[in-house]
Design an enzyme around this catalytic site. Structure first.
Site, PDB file in Angstrom:
ATOM      1  N   HIS A  72       0.852  -1.195   0.000  1.00 17.09           N
ATOM      2  CA  HIS A  72       0.000   0.000   0.000  1.00 17.09           C
ATOM      3  C   HIS A  72       0.884   1.240   0.000  1.00 17.09           C
ATOM      4  O   HIS A  72       1.846   1.326   0.752  1.00 17.09           O
ATOM      5  CB  HIS A  72      -0.911   0.014   1.231  1.00 17.09           C
ATOM      6  N   PRO A 283      -3.283  -0.350  19.408  1.00 15.92           N
ATOM      7  CA  PRO A 283      -3.122  -0.826  18.026  1.00 15.92           C
ATOM      8  C   PRO A 283      -3.316   0.231  16.936  1.00 15.92           C
ATOM      9  O   PRO A 283      -3.110  -0.076  15.762  1.00 15.92           O
ATOM     10  CB  PRO A 283      -4.197  -1.910  17.915  1.00 15.92           C
ATOM     11  N   LYS A 287       1.707  -0.784  15.298  1.00 18.18           N
ATOM     12  CA  LYS A 287       3.138  -0.840  15.571  1.00 18.18           C
ATOM     13  C   LYS A 287       3.615  -2.060  16.359  1.00 18.18           C
ATOM     14  O   LYS A 287       4.818  -2.308  16.424  1.00 18.18           O
ATOM     15  CB  LYS A 287       3.563   0.421  16.348  1.00 18.18           C
ATOM     16  N   TYR A 375       4.467   6.150  10.276  1.00 19.57           N
ATOM     17  CA  TYR A 375       3.639   5.026   9.846  1.00 19.57           C
ATOM     18  C   TYR A 375       4.443   3.996   9.056  1.00 19.57           C
ATOM     19  O   TYR A 375       4.311   2.790   9.261  1.00 19.57           O
ATOM     20  CB  TYR A 375       2.445   5.536   9.017  1.00 19.57           C
TER      21      TYR A 375
HETATM   22  C1  PHB Z   1      -5.100  -4.711  10.999  1.00 19.19           C
HETATM   23  O1  PHB Z   1      -5.387  -5.597  11.804  1.00 19.19           O
HETATM   24  O2  PHB Z   1      -5.121  -4.926   9.777  1.00 19.19           O
HETATM   25  C2  PHB Z   1      -4.728  -3.366  11.493  1.00 19.19           C
HETATM   26  C3  PHB Z   1      -4.730  -3.107  12.841  1.00 19.19           C
HETATM   27  C4  PHB Z   1      -4.387  -1.832  13.284  1.00 19.19           C
HETATM   28  C5  PHB Z   1      -4.054  -0.856  12.361  1.00 19.19           C
HETATM   29  C6  PHB Z   1      -4.022  -1.145  11.018  1.00 19.19           C
HETATM   30  C7  PHB Z   1      -4.363  -2.405  10.574  1.00 19.19           C
HETATM   31  O3  PHB Z   1      -3.742   0.381  12.768  1.00 19.19           O
END
Ligand code: PHB
Ligand code: APR
Length: 380
Positions: A72, A283, A287, A375
């Protein structure tokens, strides 16, 4: 039994550490209390930083990730009825790879077993006594003598508990909400990840494959899944994300608390803590796994210097080196969390400042870059 480095836990931290040490010719034994199928099916986050994906390639475990993972180049932030794209690649020259943590774990386990190296499942470490690991497998007790112990046993492990009282300083914060997460057999409703700040609360659209999506909703911390039948989940997701979601079979669902936690130092004598055993981040910035892997890169370099060059400088600076990144990541995860969630009791003023923050982050190249460079992963 004897080994050079005894590793407690076969999550991303333990498995990547073992692979890095294997490359350096250092012997390891991994002890994992759960079964192989359990660790391979545990659904967790799924965003690999640029450097994490590169490392998996360098370690020779990146083939399936390159085939099935999705690169992405940006993410979307939605608020106030509009969508704004953060162009990660234009801002940083880097991308992220969307690939489930359990897929990373599967690839690492397969490589370890193919190389015929020790990885014991259903082997629960019951005590860490200096550099001796006591563990139980099939009701039989064993001892593993090590030069060093790597505590990669997650937030509920035993390694951290083996450090004497008073030797660790803890910093923590409980966030007053949780995430209700689902994995569903539905086509992705957007090309990229969508983070939404809505007056009803945060929501996130992520994915695992083009046909399997991972979605999250901010909910109160004491939420009972029983109060969330499928239709309520889908309706709420549609409202908050404003995406044309197609309802598919829900394959997995759960509630995850939001916690920030870090201990210092990440070492006691010959025991080194890495990953969730030493720190938890909420989450929102995706990270957790990336930070766990960053720790063990530092640890592997330090152990390699110990065995190859007979110098312990890097072991001595392990905790300090890791904690610099840990606190940058705590800062970022906390900022993303605060910016994107509704805070109970917040008034109109708080809400307007939050919207202004989001306007600024998406409207200013300087501000968007601070989000983007964190990010995709800060440089080592
Ligand atoms: C995911 O589980 O795909 C996920 C979790 C937290 C995020 C981004 C993706 O910030
Ligand atoms: N003996 C052996 N193994 C243990 C013990 C024990 N006493 N206690 C825990 N374990 C195992 C767990 O079963 C788990 O498989 O240690 C492993 C720790 O793995 P993770 O929890 O995945 O932790 P880590 O490798 O640090 O990875 C961090 O995982 O929790 C997510 O969001 C987090 O993405 C982050 C990543």
């Amino acid at each position: 039994m004897r080994t050079q480095v005894g590793i407690v836990g076969a999550g991303p931290a333990g498995l990547v550490l073992a692979r890095l040490l294997q490359r350096a010719g250092i012997d390891t034994v991994i002890l994992e209390r759960r079964s192989r199928s359990y660790v391979e099916s545990r659904v967790r986050a799924g965003v690999l930083e640029h450097g994490t994906a590169q490392l998996l390639d360098q370690l020779g475990v990146g083939q399936r990730m390159r085939r099935e993972g999705m690169v992405h180049r940006g993410i979307e932030l939605r608020f106030g009825g509009e969508s704004h794209r953060i162009d990660l690649e234009a801002l940083t020259g880097k991308t992220i790879t969307v690939y489930g943590q359990q897929e990373v774990v599967k690839d690492l386990i397969a490589a370890r077993l193919a190389d015929d190296l020790p990885l014991h499942f259903e082997a629960e470490v019951t005590a860490v006594d200096g550099t001796v690991l006591e563990y139980e497998q099939n009701g039989v007790r064993h001892r593993l003598e090590c030069d060093f112990v790597a505590g990669c046993d997650g937030s509920h492990g035993v390694a951290r508990l083996a450090v004497p009282d008073g030797a660790l300083r803890t910093a923590e914060r409980e966030h007053p909400y949780a995430w209700l997460g689902i994995l569903a057999r539905s086509p992705a409703a957007a090309e990229e990840l969508v983070y939404a700040y809505h007056e009803r609360g945060f929501a996130l659209h992520s994915m695992r494959t083009p046909d399997i999506i991972r979605l999250y909703l901010q909910v109160p911390r004491d939420t009972d899944l029983g109060d969330w039948p499928d239709t309520r989940i889908w309706d709420e997701l549609r409202t908050r994300l404003d995406l044309p979601l197609k309802e598919g079979e829900i394959l997995e669902r759960g509630i995850t608390g939001m916690r920030s936690f870090a201990v210092e130092p990440m070492r006691h004598d010959r025991l080194f803590l890495a990953g969730d055993a030493a720190h938890i981040v909420p989450p929102t910035g995706a990270k957790g796994m990336n930070l766990a892997i960053a720790d063990v890169r530092v640890l592997a370099e330090a152990l390699t210097a110990h065995y190859r060059e007979r110098t312990d400088e890097l072991l001595d600076s392990y905790s300090r080196t890791c904690l610099k990144r840990v606190w940058q990541v705590q800062r970022f995860s906390n900022w993303m969390t605060t910016m994107l969630h509704r805070h109970e009791g917040d008034d109109e003023f708080g809400h307007r400042v939050q919207l202004a923050e989001l306007e600024y982050v998406t409207g200013s190249t300087a501000a968007a870059t601070t989000l983007a460079e964190n990010y995709v992963g800060l440089p080592r």
